[in-house]
Design a protein around this motif. Structure first.
Motif, PDB file in Angstrom:
ATOM      1  N   UNK A  66       0.834  -1.207   0.000  1.00  0.00           N
ATOM      2  CA  UNK A  66       0.000   0.000   0.000  1.00  0.00           C
ATOM      3  C   UNK A  66       0.865   1.251   0.000  1.00  0.00           C
ATOM      4  N   UNK A  67       1.958   1.212   0.766  1.00  0.00           N
ATOM      5  CA  UNK A  67       2.860   2.367   0.792  1.00  0.00           C
ATOM      6  C   UNK A  67       3.453   2.616  -0.591  1.00  0.00           C
ATOM      7  N   UNK A  68       3.906   1.528  -1.249  1.00  0.00           N
ATOM      8  CA  UNK A  68       4.488   1.703  -2.587  1.00  0.00           C
ATOM      9  C   UNK A  68       3.458   2.093  -3.626  1.00  0.00           C
ATOM     10  N   UNK A  69       2.259   1.482  -3.530  1.00  0.00           N
ATOM     11  CA  UNK A  69       1.241   1.763  -4.543  1.00  0.00           C
ATOM     12  C   UNK A  69       0.728   3.187  -4.444  1.00  0.00           C
ATOM     13  N   UNK A  70       0.642   3.708  -3.216  1.00  0.00           N
ATOM     14  CA  UNK A  70       0.094   5.057  -3.029  1.00  0.00           C
ATOM     15  C   UNK A  70       1.166   6.137  -3.012  1.00  0.00           C
ATOM     16  N   UNK A  71       2.416   5.761  -3.249  1.00  0.00           N
ATOM     17  CA  UNK A  71       3.465   6.775  -3.270  1.00  0.00           C
ATOM     18  C   UNK A  71       3.217   7.825  -4.357  1.00  0.00           C
ATOM     19  N   UNK A  72       2.792   7.416  -5.597  1.00  0.00           N
ATOM     20  CA  UNK A  72       2.461   8.468  -6.588  1.00  0.00           C
ATOM     21  C   UNK A  72       1.319   9.362  -6.133  1.00  0.00           C
ATOM     22  N   UNK A  73       0.334   8.775  -5.414  1.00  0.00           N
ATOM     23  CA  UNK A  73      -0.766   9.593  -4.910  1.00  0.00           C
ATOM     24  C   UNK A  73      -0.249  10.577  -3.859  1.00  0.00           C
ATOM     25  N   UNK A  74       0.719  10.130  -3.045  1.00  0.00           N
ATOM     26  CA  UNK A  74       1.298  11.027  -2.049  1.00  0.00           C
ATOM     27  C   UNK A  74       2.030  12.189  -2.728  1.00  0.00           C
ATOM     28  N   UNK A  75       2.762  11.881  -3.805  1.00  0.00           N
ATOM     29  CA  UNK A  75       3.449  12.961  -4.531  1.00  0.00           C
ATOM     30  C   UNK A  75       2.436  13.918  -5.145  1.00  0.00           C
ATOM     31  N   UNK A  76       1.364  13.353  -5.682  1.00  0.00           N
ATOM     32  CA  UNK A  76       0.320  14.193  -6.263  1.00  0.00           C
ATOM     33  C   UNK A  76      -0.330  15.060  -5.186  1.00  0.00           C
ATOM     34  N   UNK A  77      -0.569  14.479  -4.028  1.00  0.00           N
ATOM     35  CA  UNK A  77      -1.148  15.239  -2.925  1.00  0.00           C
ATOM     36  C   UNK A  77      -0.231  16.378  -2.505  1.00  0.00           C
ATOM     37  N   UNK A  78       1.062  16.091  -2.428  1.00  0.00           N
ATOM     38  CA  UNK A  78       2.023  17.132  -2.053  1.00  0.00           C
ATOM     39  C   UNK A  78       1.996  18.279  -3.059  1.00  0.00           C
ATOM     40  N   UNK A  79       1.891  17.929  -4.354  1.00  0.00           N
ATOM     41  CA  UNK A  79       1.847  18.978  -5.376  1.00  0.00           C
ATOM     42  C   UNK A  79       0.579  19.822  -5.241  1.00  0.00           C
ATOM     43  N   UNK A  80      -0.564  19.155  -4.992  1.00  0.00           N
ATOM     44  CA  UNK A  80      -1.814  19.891  -4.832  1.00  0.00           C
ATOM     45  C   UNK A  80      -1.745  20.804  -3.608  1.00  0.00           C
ATOM     46  N   UNK A  81      -1.186  20.295  -2.509  1.00  0.00           N
ATOM     47  CA  UNK A  81      -1.055  21.121  -1.315  1.00  0.00           C
ATOM     48  C   UNK A  81      -0.117  22.303  -1.555  1.00  0.00           C
ATOM     49  N   UNK A  82       0.917  22.068  -2.355  1.00  0.00           N
ATOM     50  CA  UNK A  82       1.838  23.165  -2.666  1.00  0.00           C
ATOM     51  C   UNK A  82       1.119  24.269  -3.441  1.00  0.00           C
ATOM     52  N   UNK A  83       0.279  23.862  -4.411  1.00  0.00           N
ATOM     53  CA  UNK A  83      -0.472  24.857  -5.179  1.00  0.00           C
ATOM     54  C   UNK A  83      -1.469  25.579  -4.261  1.00  0.00           C
TER      55      UNK A  83
END
Length: 496
Positions: free
Chosen positions: A207-224
């Motif tokens: 789950x950690x590996x599979x959702x790592x792209x989602x975590x990166x996407x979340x970080x980008x959205x939070x940055x915006x």
């Protein structure tokens, strides 16, 4: 990248059950672990039942083989020995004899099997040989030991056609089988616990590996969201659904950044362009106000000229504001349907009527073939007028303007000074004006409006030096068809 507690990790604020309060990663890991655990438990249970059936089948086969074949003399001897006081041992697997009248022997041997009514019925059946009635059942000895029992009808011939109906019961203790099954159950339980524990740990890792792209996407959205600056993108690898989501986010973020940049540039350019006419307008108004306040009116000729200048400046300002509004409008109003099929040749004809009024001394050569397209009528008419105004503006007195519409391609050719090659890449930019045109009236937005309108309609537009020169040629192409019934989207300019 380390573990990121983004929105997919944070439990929702407020209510909800324990599952709703779990993070997406923990939910995914939990569901995976539960699915694997159920599969392991089902496999372990099925394995235990299969092993039990195999063991019992082997026990039953051993009991069946221990009974036959038995000679008639042996059976007569066994029946003769079956008295109330005669212990015996015939070599059979703990035999018990039961007669049709229900009497069983030996009565005092703790190894003897407790007889049931079903055993008596088999004894009374008087069947023998391959068709003899028989059966397996669970039972107990007189000593209380659980056993597996095989009972079979074995009538004893007495001579002269007479026979003694009876059945023989043999048994085998069930304890060894139960002990083996208990050991197997413990082994399967231990293995199941190990597999479930390993699968749970693996589920969290996956789950950690599979959702790592989602975590990166979340970080980008939070940055915006934090900086209010779109344009942040994420690294995308693969072609799965999450990768497609990442690419879509990158495209959206880039488009938003480009839109904000164009918006900022438009505001900056508009402010710059509005400053000059507003300054001139304010200067002229101040002059009129001071003349009235000081009691020294301006000469009538000067005053009339000043009023005419004010009127021209107001017209120029109105044109500039109208062009800005045209550029700032969305391609299609929210909730509006698709544009209606419109006769492009009619739009060009109406635009030509206005162009002739603005260039009364020019010679217009017109060739219009029917062409229908899905366009915003008002916006497209404005775009065509802008193209024709551009040709009128740069045409010499008494010059010629050639207008041709053929197979969805509108060509406007003037015979003016033309456009230098180094200026051609900039002609459709907002507020851009060539050095030769800066003294002419206009806002520098006309061709930008043309480019935006044609792009929104799915077409193409270009401006190039005329061949042979001098002059320039504007080419506008739109998808559509020669009739009002459009069967599909034809390529712009097909056949032209």
């Amino acid at each position: 990248m380390g573990m990121i507690m983004g929105p997919e990790e944070q439990p929702p604020p407020g209510g909800g059950g324990w599952y709703a309060r779990m993070s997406l990663r923990r939910r995914l890991a939990l569901l995976t672990a539960v699915a694997v655990s159920l599969a392991v438990l089902l496999c372990a249970t099925a394995s235990w039942f299969f092993a039990r059936d195999q063991m019992m089948s082997q026990v039953n086969q051993t009991l069946k083989q221990s009974v036959g074949p038995i000679s008639d003399d042996t059976m007569r001897h066994l029946a003769a020995l079956c008295t109330d006081a005669t212990p015996y041992d015939t070599g059979l697997a703990v035999p018990t004899v039961v007669f049709a009248n229900g009497r069983a022997c030996p009565p005092d041997d703790r190894r003897a099997v407790l007889v049931t009514p079903a055993d008596v019925r088999i004894a009374a059946s008087r069947t023998a040989g391959p068709g003899a009635q028989s059966g397996f059942r669970a039972g107990r000895t007189k000593g209380g030991t659980p056993v597996e029992v095989y009972v079979v009808s074995v009538p004893v011939p007495l001579g002269h056609g007479a026979e003694l109906p009876m059945a023989l019961l043999v048994s085998q203790p069930f304890d060894p089988v139960q002990d083996a099954l208990d050991r197997l159950a413990l082994l399967l339980a231990g293995l199941s616990v190990l597999v479930i524990a390993g699968s749970t740990a693996g589920a969290f890792w996956v789950a950690h590996g599979a959702l790592r792209p989602v975590a990166r996407l979340t970080e980008a959205v939070e940055e915006i969201a934090r900086t209010q600056k779109p344009g942040t993108t994420v690294a995308v690898v693969g072609t799965d659904a999450i990768a497609r989501l990442g690419r879509s986010f990158n495209a959206m973020s880039t488009a938003l950044a480009s839109s904000r940049e164009r918006q900022s540039q438009l505001i900056a350019d508009a402010g710059h362009e509005l400053r000059t006419p507003l300054t001139a307008l304010r200067t002229n108004v101040d002059l009129l106000v001071r003349s009235e306040e000081s009691g020294r009116p301006l000469p009538e000729q000067t005053r009339s000229k000043l009023l005419r200048t004010l009127k021209a400046q107001m017209a120029e300002l109105s044109t500039l504001i109208g062009d800005l509004l045209e550029l700032s409008r969305p391609a299609r109003a929210e909730g509006a349907g698709a544009p209606q099929v419109t006769a492009l040749h009619d739009i060009v004809s109406r635009a030509l009527d206005r162009a002739r009024l603005r260039g009364p001394g020019l010679d217009f050569t017109v060739e219009l073939s029917p062409w229908y397209a899905r366009v915003d009528v008002h916006a497209m008419e404005r775009a065509v007028i802008n193209l024709l105004d551009n040709a009128v503006k740069f045409s010499p007195p008494g010059g010629a303007v050639e207008v041709r519409l053929r197979a969805g391609t509108l060509t406007v050719r003037d015979h003016g000074p033309g456009i230098p090659a180094e200026d051609l890449p900039h002609v459709f930019e907002r507020f851009w004006r060539s050095p030769a045109a800066r003294q002419l009236p206009g806002s520098g937005l006309g061709l930008a409006i043309v480019a935006q309108t044609v792009h929104d309609a799915g077409g193409r537009v270009s401006l190039a030096a005329a061949e042979p020169g001098p002059g320039s040629t504007a080419v506008l192409s739109l998808p559509g068809g020669p009739t009002s019934v459009l069967q599909g989207q034809q390529q712009p300019g097909a056949g032209g």
